[in-house]
Design a protein around this motif. Sequence first.
Motif, PDB file in Angstrom:
ATOM      1  N   GLU A  40       4.135   1.514  11.862  1.00  0.00           N
ATOM      2  CA  GLU A  40       4.033   2.024  10.426  1.00  0.00           C
ATOM      3  C   GLU A  40       2.404   1.788  10.081  1.00  0.00           C
ATOM      4  OE1 GLU A  40       7.075   0.320   8.034  1.00  0.00           O
ATOM      5  OE2 GLU A  40       8.661   1.598   8.810  1.00  0.00           O
ATOM      6  N   LYS A  88       2.863  -2.291  10.650  1.00  0.00           N
ATOM      7  CA  LYS A  88       3.852  -2.823  10.816  1.00  0.00           C
ATOM      8  C   LYS A  88       4.670  -2.363  12.195  1.00  0.00           C
ATOM      9  CE  LYS A  88       7.721  -4.407   7.938  1.00  0.00           C
ATOM     10  NZ  LYS A  88       8.553  -4.546   8.918  1.00  0.00           N
ATOM     11  N   TYR A 101      -0.013   1.480   6.827  1.00  0.00           N
ATOM     12  CA  TYR A 101       0.016   1.464   5.751  1.00  0.00           C
ATOM     13  C   TYR A 101      -1.590   1.659   5.241  1.00  0.00           C
ATOM     14  CZ  TYR A 101       4.780  -0.216   5.408  1.00  0.00           C
ATOM     15  OH  TYR A 101       6.143  -0.010   5.707  1.00  0.00           O
ATOM     16  N   GLY A 115       7.908   8.332  -1.061  1.00  0.00           N
ATOM     17  CA  GLY A 115       8.155   6.947  -1.296  1.00  0.00           C
ATOM     18  C   GLY A 115       7.416   5.898  -0.683  1.00  0.00           C
ATOM     19  N   GLY A 116       6.236   6.541  -0.037  1.00  0.00           N
ATOM     20  CA  GLY A 116       5.674   5.382   0.706  1.00  0.00           C
ATOM     21  C   GLY A 116       4.871   4.659  -0.275  1.00  0.00           C
ATOM     22  N   ALA A 164       5.317   3.294  -3.033  1.00  0.00           N
ATOM     23  CA  ALA A 164       6.206   1.996  -3.463  1.00  0.00           C
ATOM     24  C   ALA A 164       6.443   1.246  -2.394  1.00  0.00           C
ATOM     25  CB  ALA A 164       7.335   2.803  -3.848  1.00  0.00           C
ATOM     26  N   ARG A 165       6.613   1.653  -1.229  1.00  0.00           N
ATOM     27  CA  ARG A 165       6.793   0.606  -0.064  1.00  0.00           C
ATOM     28  C   ARG A 165       5.810  -0.448   0.431  1.00  0.00           C
ATOM     29  NH1 ARG A 165       8.814   4.127   4.845  1.00  0.00           N
ATOM     30  NH2 ARG A 165       8.590   2.478   5.881  1.00  0.00           N
ATOM     31  N   MET A 166       4.684   0.398   0.220  1.00  0.00           N
ATOM     32  CA  MET A 166       3.245  -0.414   0.548  1.00  0.00           C
ATOM     33  C   MET A 166       3.115  -1.425  -0.737  1.00  0.00           C
ATOM     34  SD  MET A 166      -0.539   0.580   1.396  1.00  0.00           S
ATOM     35  CE  MET A 166      -1.408   0.749  -0.202  1.00  0.00           C
ATOM     36  N   ALA A 180       5.457  -2.851  -2.565  1.00  0.00           N
ATOM     37  CA  ALA A 180       6.519  -3.657  -2.362  1.00  0.00           C
ATOM     38  C   ALA A 180       6.325  -5.022  -1.116  1.00  0.00           C
ATOM     39  CB  ALA A 180       7.925  -3.278  -1.915  1.00  0.00           C
ATOM     40  N   LEU A 181       5.579  -4.375  -0.194  1.00  0.00           N
ATOM     41  CA  LEU A 181       5.107  -5.015   0.687  1.00  0.00           C
ATOM     42  C   LEU A 181       3.885  -6.164   0.455  1.00  0.00           C
ATOM     43  CD1 LEU A 181       5.061  -3.124   4.177  1.00  0.00           C
ATOM     44  CD2 LEU A 181       6.022  -5.469   3.868  1.00  0.00           C
ATOM     45  N   ASN A 223       5.477  -9.047  -2.115  1.00  0.00           N
ATOM     46  CA  ASN A 223       6.322  -9.649  -1.568  1.00  0.00           C
ATOM     47  C   ASN A 223       6.234 -11.152  -1.927  1.00  0.00           C
ATOM     48  OD1 ASN A 223       8.171 -11.415  -0.008  1.00  0.00           O
ATOM     49  ND2 ASN A 223       8.296  -9.338   1.445  1.00  0.00           N
ATOM     50  N   VAL A 259       2.367   5.745   6.142  1.00  0.00           N
ATOM     51  CA  VAL A 259       3.583   5.481   5.306  1.00  0.00           C
ATOM     52  C   VAL A 259       3.387   5.915   3.748  1.00  0.00           C
ATOM     53  CG1 VAL A 259       5.010   3.791   4.207  1.00  0.00           C
ATOM     54  CG2 VAL A 259       4.510   3.738   6.719  1.00  0.00           C
TER      55      VAL A 259
END
Lengths: 239, 239
Positions: free
Chosen positions: B4, B62, B6, B37-38, B40-42, B44-45, B48, B32
């Motif tokens: 993955e 990843k 990013y 939805g990529g 938002a995933r980035m 979120a990481l 964190n 990603v």
Amino acid sequence: MTYELYYWDGIPGRGEFVRLALEQAGADYVDVVRSDGGMARMMALMKNKTAGFVPFAPPFLKDGDILVSHAANILLYLGEKLGLAPRDEAGRIEANGLQLSITDFVVEIHDTHHPIGVSLYYEDQRDEALRRAENFIEERLPKFLGYFEKQLVRNSEGQIHAVGDMLTYVDLSLFHLVEGLRYAFPKAMTAAEPGYPLLVALNAQVRELPRIKAYLASERRLAFNEEGIFRHYPELDRA
Amino acid sequence: MTYELYYWDGIPGRGEFVRLALEQAGADYVDVVRSDGGMARMMALMKNKTAGFVPFAPPFLKDGDILVSHAANILLYLGEKLGLAPRDEAGRIEANGLQLSITDFVVEIHDTHHPIGVSLYYEDQRDEALRRAENFIEERLPKFLGYFEKQLVRNSEGQIHAVGDMLTYVDLSLFHLVEGLRYAFPKAMTAAEPGYPLLVALNAQVRELPRIKAYLASERRLAFNEEGIFRHYPELDRA
């Protein structure tokens, strides 16, 4: 085998990140340019026209036939050998990533006094430096310090470490970052430090390591000055 | 396991150095942020608060539980797995050093249009950019291109490679450097290129690699534009 560190004499500079690791490990090394005929040896290596690899710039490290350029690459290479890198692969990769963020930060710190060109005197880019330093103190300094502080918060349990539960070269580099920033921007750092308690505590903790303490008191440790990365120009500093 | 990657959507940026390696290896990867939805995933990481390690900035990769930040670190990690790194330790260290010189160069290229601060618009630092770009074209561009050209001269026998006798991620990155510089500074590069015949030949050689050729013609390849590292502002360019 004695490690040979090649770096300019007279400034801590980027070589200092490597020196701290070698010193903390009690490694057998020579600071080549600070020894007799060392400058000529460094220049000969950098002007070599036949060897497969020549570094772009100091610092670089020679370990027998292995030639390693760039502070982060040298620390990656030495980390395992000196017992200053995490024992697991994920940790070593993380340490290298953190060291590369330190590298990025160091470039930005350097460019506060040289925003136009490394070949020009500070005095010839002072107006631009005033503007860049203002932006640096307002935005970049808190962004980077905040990033490293959060990493310490997320990672540290009891003892304060950047990666895992042991002292690594990243901790030594973070110690030096704080030292350098205090020298260059005393007003800004005095105002900022209460916001970064773990970075401040890490700095104090590293300073008291017996080998680091002895090194800092020795002639091997070079003082900060206005030829290096961390320069104190009062007009660039502000609370 | 699918890698993955990013990175911000919309620009080649620093992510491109990684994409070229993944593409040349025919690796199974997902970009990603360019998938549903990529973004938002980035985010979120990156936000964190509990994980041990959070990257300072994209790009990062990843691979299962392994999280790798910084283009050079990602390429170091992927190089061996993808067959794009030298097989010997000295070669891998050398490749990482060269990639870190590319990283240094990329910062300087970026700062031609952002010499004061990344948070400011180009238009608000245009005067300083004019001065920095002039210094860049006169001094830094020939210094870096000359360095890489000499490395190719010293290393290459027959086929043109930066390290050893095989294609590595460094070659792919040098291809992209020349592409980006041609986009950003067409006048300066037209004038400069005759002085760097091996870099030019390497660029042409990489462009014709079947997988790279297919990638460059695909929608996966993003065009250069004025949001990225390599920006074309005609007023900054000169022969």
